[in-house]
Scaffold this motif. Structure first.
Motif, short mmCIF file in Angstrom:
data_model
loop_
_atom_site.label_atom_id
_atom_site.label_comp_id
_atom_site.label_asym_id
_atom_site.label_seq_id
_atom_site.Cartn_x
_atom_site.Cartn_y
_atom_site.Cartn_z
N GLN A 194 -55.84 54.91 14.18
CA GLN A 194 -56.41 53.90 15.07
C GLN A 194 -55.47 53.60 16.23
N LEU A 219 -63.77 52.90 21.59
CA LEU A 219 -63.13 53.45 20.39
C LEU A 219 -64.14 53.98 19.39
N TRP A 238 -60.54 57.57 15.82
CA TRP A 238 -60.61 56.16 15.46
C TRP A 238 -61.56 55.94 14.30
N GLN A 281 -56.85 46.13 17.40
CA GLN A 281 -56.91 47.32 18.25
C GLN A 281 -56.18 47.09 19.57
#
Length: 298
Positions: free
Chosen positions: A22, A43, A49, A214
């Protein structure tokens, strides 16, 4: 018991690889998407991801298996071993070797967190909380989150990632408390769950926490964000549980002292990792060519 240990370490390894994937995907996104829903929209289109999300789901499965065979007080400290897997793996993928400083920082965070979690094993209290208690708790969570994000705007690189990660950990810690309140509602039936404000705030906290995590991954190296999230989330959850539900630490002041020392060691380890030139170089390689990339890596 050994099955629980193996499952816990498997969960830690999966969480570690999930975080690495990630973070590598998020680090490639431009700075303009930070803290914006646009970051998540981009993403979810990336296989790397999505692979990380899949591994996180698998990790939760291993964690559930471990919790079915052993208490949380054993499982949770073992899961923080994800740092021992994640930080070296991130460096390996960047073709960089960790030095004594980076290994010491990783060990300090891992051991400090494990000691704090082993000591701070709260005894269950009431599942009910007063409206005033909820108001003060959510106000404190909102204030601390806003302060961390405001401070993050004034810095760049690993400190920025750590401050956004602090905000993420605070939100995810509150999510744990909201989850406990929501699960309790299931005893009263589905209507009680869907008419409870905690249920909807739980959804909002989950989505907000995901975006903050994130954004922290995007802002700096994994070593600057993952340790902070791992430390802040249980700290907020335990503190809120004590305040809202009347939970107490096993061992009283002794447990509190050990937990406090573990927290200090963890903080020292985070500072060591945040100021590591090796880990800055790892992140610089990840963001090379990215629009708005720091450290002159464009």
């Amino acid at each position: 018991m050994w099955a629980a240990v193996v499952a816990s370490l498997a969960a830690a390894a999966c969480f570690a690889l999930a975080g690495v994937l990630q973070q590598r995907a998020a680090a490639r996104r431009p700075d303009a998407e930070s803290l914006s829903p646009a970051l998540l929209r981009q993403l979810v289109r990336q296989r790397m991801w999505l692979g990380g999300i899949g591994l996180a789901v698998l990790a939760y499965g291993f964690q559930a298996l471990a919790l079915a065979r052993a208490p949380l007080s054993l499982v949770q400290p073992l899961i923080v071993c994800e740092l021992v897997f994640a930080i070296p793996l991130a460096a390996r993928l960047a073709r960089t070797r960790l030095g004594p400083r980076e290994w010491a920082g990783t060990a300090a965070v891992t051991c400090g967190l494990a000691a704090a979690l082993l000591a701070a094993r709260p005894q269950e209290g009431s599942t009910a909380a007063s409206p005033g208690g909820w108001l003060l708790t959510l106000g404190a969570v909102g204030g601390l989150t806003a302060a961390a994000l405001a401070a993050g705007r004034a810095v760049t690189g690993p400190p920025k990632a750590s401050l956004i990660a602090l905000a993420a950990g605070v939100v995810m810690g509150s999510q744990s408390v909201l989850l406990a309140a929501t699960v309790h509602r299931f005893d009263e039936g589905a209507a009680a769950v869907f008419t409870s404000w905690q249920t909807y705030l739980l959804v909002a906290a989950s989505l907000g926490g995901l975006l903050l995590i994130q954004s922290a991954f995007q802002a700096g190296p994994l070593a600057a964000s993952m340790p902070v999230i791992d430390a802040a989330e249980p700290a907020v959850a335990i503190t809120a549980g004590i305040w809202l539900f009347g939970e107490s630490l096993r061992g009283g002041w002794l447990a509190g002292g050990v937990a406090g020392c573990g927290a200090v060691v963890t903080l020292v380890g985070i500072v060591v990792l945040d100021t590591s030139p090796v880990l800055r170089a790892v992140y610089g390689r990840q963001t090379a060519g990215r629009r708005g990339a720091p450290y002159g890596t464009r």
